[in-house]
Design a protein around this motif. Structure first.
Motif, short mmCIF file in Angstrom:
data_model
loop_
_atom_site.label_atom_id
_atom_site.label_comp_id
_atom_site.label_asym_id
_atom_site.label_seq_id
_atom_site.Cartn_x
_atom_site.Cartn_y
_atom_site.Cartn_z
N GLY A 204 5.86 -20.39 1.12
CA GLY A 204 7.18 -19.77 1.18
C GLY A 204 7.20 -18.60 2.15
N ILE A 205 6.19 -17.75 2.05
CA ILE A 205 6.11 -16.60 2.94
C ILE A 205 5.95 -17.06 4.38
N GLN B 86 13.83 -9.24 -3.86
CA GLN B 86 13.77 -8.40 -5.05
C GLN B 86 12.36 -8.43 -5.69
N ASP B 87 11.74 -9.63 -5.67
CA ASP B 87 10.44 -9.77 -6.35
C ASP B 87 9.24 -9.60 -5.41
N PHE B 88 9.44 -8.95 -4.27
CA PHE B 88 8.37 -8.56 -3.33
C PHE B 88 7.64 -9.72 -2.65
N ARG B 89 7.23 -10.71 -3.44
CA ARG B 89 6.53 -11.88 -2.90
C ARG B 89 5.29 -11.53 -2.07
N LEU B 90 4.43 -10.71 -2.64
CA LEU B 90 3.16 -10.41 -1.97
C LEU B 90 2.10 -11.38 -2.48
N LEU B 91 1.11 -11.64 -1.65
CA LEU B 91 0.01 -12.51 -2.09
C LEU B 91 -0.98 -11.67 -2.90
N PRO B 92 -1.19 -12.02 -4.16
CA PRO B 92 -1.96 -11.16 -5.06
C PRO B 92 -3.44 -11.05 -4.69
N ASN B 93 -3.97 -12.06 -3.98
CA ASN B 93 -5.41 -12.01 -3.68
C ASN B 93 -5.70 -11.40 -2.31
N LYS B 94 -4.68 -10.81 -1.70
CA LYS B 94 -4.88 -10.15 -0.42
C LYS B 94 -4.55 -8.67 -0.54
N THR B 95 -5.26 -7.84 0.23
CA THR B 95 -4.96 -6.40 0.22
C THR B 95 -3.64 -6.15 0.95
N VAL B 96 -3.17 -4.92 0.86
CA VAL B 96 -1.95 -4.52 1.56
C VAL B 96 -2.08 -4.85 3.04
N TYR B 97 -3.21 -4.46 3.61
CA TYR B 97 -3.43 -4.70 5.03
C TYR B 97 -3.37 -6.21 5.33
N GLU B 98 -4.08 -6.99 4.49
CA GLU B 98 -4.15 -8.43 4.74
C GLU B 98 -2.79 -9.11 4.55
N ALA B 132 -6.13 -0.62 1.79
CA ALA B 132 -7.17 -1.44 1.16
C ALA B 132 -6.85 -1.78 -0.29
N SER B 133 -5.67 -1.35 -0.78
CA SER B 133 -5.34 -1.62 -2.19
C SER B 133 -4.82 -3.05 -2.34
N TYR B 134 -4.95 -3.56 -3.55
CA TYR B 134 -4.37 -4.87 -3.87
C TYR B 134 -3.01 -4.65 -4.52
N PRO B 135 -2.12 -5.63 -4.44
CA PRO B 135 -0.77 -5.45 -4.98
C PRO B 135 -0.74 -4.94 -6.43
N TYR B 136 -1.67 -5.42 -7.26
CA TYR B 136 -1.62 -4.99 -8.67
C TYR B 136 -1.92 -3.51 -8.83
N GLN B 137 -2.48 -2.89 -7.80
CA GLN B 137 -2.79 -1.46 -7.89
C GLN B 137 -1.63 -0.59 -7.42
N SER B 139 2.57 0.66 -7.24
CA SER B 139 3.81 0.77 -8.01
C SER B 139 4.85 -0.16 -7.40
N GLY B 140 5.94 -0.38 -8.10
CA GLY B 140 7.00 -1.26 -7.60
C GLY B 140 7.51 -0.83 -6.24
N GLY B 141 7.74 0.48 -6.10
CA GLY B 141 8.26 0.98 -4.83
C GLY B 141 7.28 0.74 -3.69
N GLU B 142 6.00 0.92 -4.01
CA GLU B 142 4.98 0.69 -2.98
C GLU B 142 4.93 -0.78 -2.59
N LYS B 143 5.02 -1.64 -3.60
CA LYS B 143 5.01 -3.08 -3.30
C LYS B 143 6.18 -3.43 -2.37
N GLN B 144 7.36 -2.87 -2.69
CA GLN B 144 8.51 -3.21 -1.86
C GLN B 144 8.34 -2.68 -0.45
N ARG B 145 7.68 -1.52 -0.32
CA ARG B 145 7.45 -1.00 1.03
C ARG B 145 6.47 -1.90 1.80
N VAL B 146 5.50 -2.45 1.07
CA VAL B 146 4.59 -3.41 1.73
C VAL B 146 5.39 -4.62 2.22
#
Lengths: 298, 228
Positions: A204-205, B86-98, B132-137, B139-146
């Motif tokens: 999707g991404i 709204q739900d960010f859609r980040l890949l959980p097994n990748k860091t912010v950078y990745e 180097a943080s992972y999405p689960y680490q 906050s919501g606002g940070e995730k949305q900024r990523v």
């Protein structure tokens, strides 16, 4: 395609393979099983048709074995009668001594083993050559009523039997293989489906960011091809050792002389390796293409 | 520039999501799409992304008729539009950078470009220390900024945000709005679909209100609703 993209595709393909190990093993197993059975069929068919060829070469003449208790005059008489049959171009007499000599030659190095024979049990014979192979049947019909003849051997029956057997094996084999190929394609497409669903979010991404369709498809296609390729490698190994084992068992334990009638291991592998690789890769690619068509809308 | 000409979208079951929409969004504009759920905001977004085809009408983006775009060209069209959900859609097994680098990898950017651009964009959204943080680490606002960083990493000329503050508390929502406004100031057209009344009222930007698939209001420096 760029090198880093190829890298990416390889890594993603391998990851997919590893993530669904169980299904991957099932897929590889099915491909391997299909190809091993194909190997079995090819082995049989090649050997039978090889045998048929050899038979045809050796029996392009009619061999007329004579009874053992004939006088020389009788033997000559039979020769004259044979010469008169229509379609016979030449008749050669082969005494039992000559026959033994020939036999020894065909055994090659092991020929000395025959020196120990106390009594030469081979028959005297006439070798009948024909104007035309098609005439064999009618010539044999004319030979049959002659007195003093023990047995008539000619190629046609043997070759016909062999070719019939080869055809039978081939037909049955092809049907089984076709079914197995469909099963293999189905199982591979299921494996790819699993990888696809574990990657929904990623896909999707990728679509949103604007990855090209082929960029998204390639890792899955590669994964399928890899499954097929590994399956074909497994089958090549199994067929190689299996055939070698069978070949050795037959030639060493039973009849030394059979070795000339059996296709050698190298010859066999040369003929099958490409078929296996192409089929394995093809089945893998088809499996993933089916899956991609059904489950990946790009 | 985005133009919708007489766009109607009817779904298979006969549901009319959009009815005869005419809308023109200028380059570098900041625009709110407002309206109750089911008003057609998300359909609008999907049409612009060419995830859906309009039943009637045409959509032009920078002079190109999107409805006539061949399938092969769709990916290139999407590279020009960043999307935030709204739900960010980040890949959980990748860091912010990745996660951010991923968006560059899949359009086959060079690793040199990736190393240069990712830290820059992380700086823009104020997350340099979280690479180097992972999405689960986060906050919501940070995730949305990523996810915003990922949306703009490939320099799209349009940024679409579909309810980007929907899952965030009001204070964090304002952080996100600041980031969006800043991106808009750098020359990116921003379209934001939202329910957030107080954000719309405070931002004083153009507001397009949808109701039952029709544009009921379009005003510069608007509010979520007419007063009184």
């Amino acid at each position: 395609m760029k090198v880093r993209t190829v890298n990416y595709i390889f890594r993603q393909g391998l990851t997919g393979l590893w993530r669904n190990r169980t299904m991957s093993i099932a897929s590889i197993g099915t491909v391997a099983a299909t190809l091993i059975i194909l190997g079995l069929v090819i082995t049989l068919v090649l050997n039978i048709s090889n045998l048929a060829d050899l038979a045809q070469m050796q029996f392009d003449e009619i061999q007329v074995y004579l009874k053992d208790d004939l006088f020389i005059a009788e033997i000559d008489n039979i020769g004259k009668e044979i010469r008169m049959i229509e379609g016979v171009s030449d008749v050669i007499y082969e005494s039992k001594e000559e026959a033994l000599e020939k036999f020894k030659e065909s055994w090659g190095e092991e020929g000395y083993l025959l020196d120990g024979l106390e009594k030469n049990t081979l028959p005297n014979s006439y070798i009948v050559q024909m104007d035309n192979l098609e005439l064999a049947d009618s010539i044999v019909k004319d030979l049959e009523p002659l007195k003093g003849i023990d047995e008539i051997k000619y190629y046609k029956e043997i070759v016909d039997e062999l070719l019939k057997a080869a055809k039978f094996v081939r037909t049955i084999g092809l049907i089984i293989i076709l079914i197995l190929i469909l099963v293999a394609i189905f199982i591979i497409s299921n494996t790819i489906k699993l990888t696809l669903s574990s990657r929904r979010q990623e896909i999707g991404i990728m679509k949103n960011v604007g990855a090209t369709n082929w960029f998204i498809r390639w890792p899955f296609l590669f994964e399928g091809v890899l499954l097929g390729l590994i399956g074909s490698i497994v089958s090549i190994i199994v067929v190689y050792y299996g055939y070698q084992y069978a070949f050795n068992a037959i030639t060493s334990r039973f009849y030394l002389m059979l070795s000339t009638y059996i296709v050698s291991v190298d010859e066999m592998m040369k003929k099958t390796v490409y078929i296996f690789a192409v089929l394995g890769v093809g089945v893998g690619a088809l499996g993933s293409i089916f899956s991609l068509r059904r489950h990946l809308k790009v | 520039m985005i133009e919708l000409h007489n766009v109607t979208k009817t779904y298979l079951k006969g549901v009319q999501a959009l009815v005869n929409i005419n809308l023109k969004i200028e380059r570098e504009e900041f625009i709110f799409l407002v309206g109750p759920s089911g008003a057609g905001k998300t359909t609008c977004v999907k049409l612009i992304l060419k995830e859906e085809e309009p039943t009637e009408g045409s959509i032009f983006i920078d002079g190109q008729d999107v409805t006539r775009l061949s399938r092969r060209k769709v990916p290139y069209h999407r590279r020009n539009i960043g999307v935030v959900f709204q739900d960010f859609r980040l890949l959980p097994n990748k860091t912010v950078y990745e996660n951010i680098a991923f968006a560059m990898q899949i359009i086959e950017a060079t690793s040199k470009d990736i190393r240069r651009r990712v830290p820059m964009v992380l700086g823009m959204v104020g997350l340099s220390d979280k690479a180097a943080s992972y999405p689960y680490q986060l906050s919501g606002g940070e995730k949305q900024r990523v996810s915003i960083a990922r949306a703009i990493i490939n320099n799209p000329s349009i940024l679409i945000a579909d309810e980007p503050t929907g899952n965030l508390d009001p204070e964090t929502a304002w952080e996100i709005m600041k980031v969006l406004k800043q991106i808009n100031r750098r020359g990116t057209t921003v379209i934001m679909a939202t329910h957030a009344r107080n954000i719309v009222d405070t931002m004083q930007q153009r507001v397009v209100a949808l109701e039952k698939g029709r544009i009921v209001r379009d005003e510069q420096r608007g509010a979520y609703e007419y007063e009184g």
